[in-house]
Scaffold this active site. Sequence first.
Site, PDB file in Angstrom:
ATOM      1  N   SER A  72      -4.372   5.911   1.012  1.00  0.00           N
ATOM      2  CA  SER A  72      -4.755   4.722   1.771  1.00  0.00           C
ATOM      3  C   SER A  72      -4.198   4.829   3.185  1.00  0.00           C
ATOM      4  CB  SER A  72      -4.282   3.443   1.074  1.00  0.00           C
ATOM      5  OG  SER A  72      -2.954   3.564   0.697  1.00  0.00           O
TER       6      SER A  72
ATOM      7  N   SER B  26      -2.004  12.936  -4.797  1.00  0.00           N
ATOM      8  CA  SER B  26      -3.084  13.269  -5.739  1.00  0.00           C
ATOM      9  C   SER B  26      -4.098  14.223  -5.123  1.00  0.00           C
ATOM     10  CB  SER B  26      -3.833  11.996  -6.151  1.00  0.00           C
ATOM     11  OG  SER B  26      -2.982  11.134  -6.837  1.00  0.00           O
TER      12      SER B  26
ATOM     13  N   GLU C 273       9.140   4.206  -7.277  1.00  0.00           N
ATOM     14  CA  GLU C 273       7.929   3.460  -7.616  1.00  0.00           C
ATOM     15  C   GLU C 273       8.099   2.712  -8.922  1.00  0.00           C
ATOM     16  OE1 GLU C 273       4.663   6.402  -6.141  1.00  0.00           O
ATOM     17  OE2 GLU C 273       3.640   4.857  -7.255  1.00  0.00           O
TER      18      GLU C 273
ATOM     19  N   GLU D 165      -1.955   5.877 -19.848  1.00  0.00           N
ATOM     20  CA  GLU D 165      -1.645   6.958 -20.782  1.00  0.00           C
ATOM     21  C   GLU D 165      -0.354   7.675 -20.370  1.00  0.00           C
ATOM     22  OE1 GLU D 165      -4.685   6.246 -19.584  1.00  0.00           O
ATOM     23  OE2 GLU D 165      -5.335   5.419 -21.506  1.00  0.00           O
TER      24      GLU D 165
ATOM     25  N   GLN E 230       0.460   8.768   2.235  1.00  0.00           N
ATOM     26  CA  GLN E 230       1.072   9.640   1.238  1.00  0.00           C
ATOM     27  C   GLN E 230       0.015  10.550   0.632  1.00  0.00           C
ATOM     28  OE1 GLN E 230       4.123   7.692  -1.195  1.00  0.00           O
ATOM     29  NE2 GLN E 230       3.239   8.652  -2.983  1.00  0.00           N
ATOM     30  N   GLY E 231       0.243  11.860   0.657  1.00  0.00           N
ATOM     31  CA  GLY E 231      -0.738  12.810   0.129  1.00  0.00           C
ATOM     32  C   GLY E 231      -0.222  13.486  -1.127  1.00  0.00           C
TER      33      GLY E 231
END
Lengths: 373, 397
Positions: B167, B135, B250, B381, B132-133
Amino acid sequence: VSDDLAGLAQAQEQTEAIRDAASRLLATEWPLSRLREQLGPSARVRAEGLWKQLCELEWHRVLAPDAATGVPELCVMAEEIGRVLAPVPFAQCAVGLELLESTGRRSQGGLTVLANREEGLITDPFTPSTRATRRETGFRLDGSKLFVPWGDSCDAWIVSARVENEDGVGLFRVAADRPGVTRTPLAALDWWPLAELRFAGVELLSSDALALGAEGSALLAHALDREILASCAELVGVASGVHEMAVEYAKQRVAFDRPIGAFQAVKHRLVDLRADIEIARALVSAAAHSPLRQDGAPSVPVARAAFWCADALRRVPEGAIQIFGGIGYTWDHDAHLYLRRAATLVALLGERATYRERIMDERRDAGDEGGPR
Amino acid sequence: VDYEVPLTPEDEAFRDEVRAFLAANLPAGWGTAQYRGPRSESERIELQRDWQRRLFEAGLVAIAWPREHGGRAAGFVQQLIFNTEMARRRAPEPVNRSALAYTGPTLIQWGSEWQKQRFLPGILSGSEIWCQGFSEPGAGSDLAALRTRAELVGDEFVVTGHKVWTSKAHYADWCYLLVRTDPDAPKHEGISCLLLDMRARGITIRPIRQITGQSEFNEIFLDGVRVPRNCLVGELNGGWRVANSTLGYERAGLSRPTRIERRLRIVTQLAREIEVDGKARIEDPIVRDQLARFACRVEALRQIATQVSAASLRGADPGPAASIAKLLTSETDQAMAGFGMDLAGPYAALVNGSPHALKGGNVPLSYLIMRAATIGGGTSEIQRNVIGERVLGLPKG
């Protein structure tokens, strides 16, 4: 209540129905203005009309041996009472009534509450210094009790006492009009009724002894578990009530051209306080649904709830006042009513070290089972 | 009693099926002290790929997916059975764990017919590995600030940019990629989702060495990589909505609190074993106080997970406690790992391989690993912002 998931799902549905009904009733019958009317230097607040209404709905019988309800309902009702700051002797009355009826006594309609705390800071409720001496016709009671919630509004108390030369704890019903009984109201931070009781050679009948020895200790542990857990539930309600007020205020109040709730310093503090409340509510719920201990020992799930609530829930009205800012420091703002109630409930909850040790005792055998990380 | 819920004959048959599968398919010696697990990442990937193939052949992969897409449309109870049985034997993860959980459901919701036909079977069987791309170096918490550029030239996108924290990139056949297709639009309205063939020309992969010294993640450099237009998921410039539903999957997956229950046992055991002046740490009231606080949090999270399960069982909203649980779980886990360092005293300074290292150096290793708990999968946060805005209804900043 069944312990399995399907049972819990069913119980959730029932308790939520009770919660809805309770919160609707309390919101209409007990707006905060009713509490405000009673405030003053030596005020003693009480919601008499509301309490009468709750008794007609049999709330005071929530723990009665013949009732279909039990500890989960006790907790939900106590939470909703806490949320609106209603001064009613709910949990105390329910626990007293269960003690009377489970030992084959009739409750005579008046208020009977457990009186167990004494002067000084003593963590063990099973070694009271109030003593009962056997007499031909019954017992003679000497000693005193302190911090008795609703103690000056009762018709009778259930007094814990050591019976001379005997093990365990005796539980005695003591009518308020007995010769040798004096009661002194105490001025409490939250104005809720609180009293000191003195017993000087009070003569009791044999039938006034509800339980003696090991049975007395087991009944006392059982009753204290319920009172402590109900206090935790009430604290959850008090904290939730003031937290909701602070959230609403953070949406309305504008500073630096935006609602203060948009600032992360405020937003994140409100989230953290809510998280503390959710942990408390989960621990109360876990304790409320946990099966009774067979050995009469105080329950560990109750200790977890008490330890957490004592630690975390006074911080909620503290944090709320910080978010209200200056207005929250004024007499006319309602925030201090919640702070006073929360601080009083925490102060009367018992020594946190006692709860901590009960939690750690249970963990004594919980080691690492090994295996890969 | 096993699942805290009464089982129908079908559920019982399913449980027996899962148990029989585990008995027949786990590697020899699995779960015993003698078992030697994979030594390298490629061995681990091979194990996971083999495991997923076995699950797939037994019809036990993605059981909650709809039947027409290769699932079993399994209900809550059977998912509970499946997860409980897998956790009980500490079974390996399927190689496409995250694609099964996020990318697949996203394709089912947003993908074209061709995309579903072409990609879902490979996700299910594990014959194609996915990464998964999302970030980027300049787009972490603020994901919508991503700058990897995709320009539509004829029937192809030409993609140039830089992705991080991916990953399995080395082993992946495909990548579920977020790109900027309109640099002039407001930042949420110029994003698209692409399916990228990791064998395409112009892709460079570099492992990221983590603070532990290990490498589980990669950077991906994209230099003029060509992606056919039929690999666009959803609308052009409509990728933010697609990505948001992925992030929704998620957040919906509430993990059972077994991991923090285990860490609580580990730190309690450390407190019992480590002595100061001949006295076990656990005798110290300050240590007991801290452990009791952790015990309360862990117990509360266990109760919340049970209540969420019970609520799902009757089809009710899991409520705000569920969204708060992720934040609390990661912060509690991290705090316990830090407490392990306090308990270990000077032994906290000794790592694996050193004489006198405690527990094979696991105390400082866990401490390092746990820095990621409050960063990955949405920082604490950001979680607080999401809870503040969605649960409490506070205004956005």
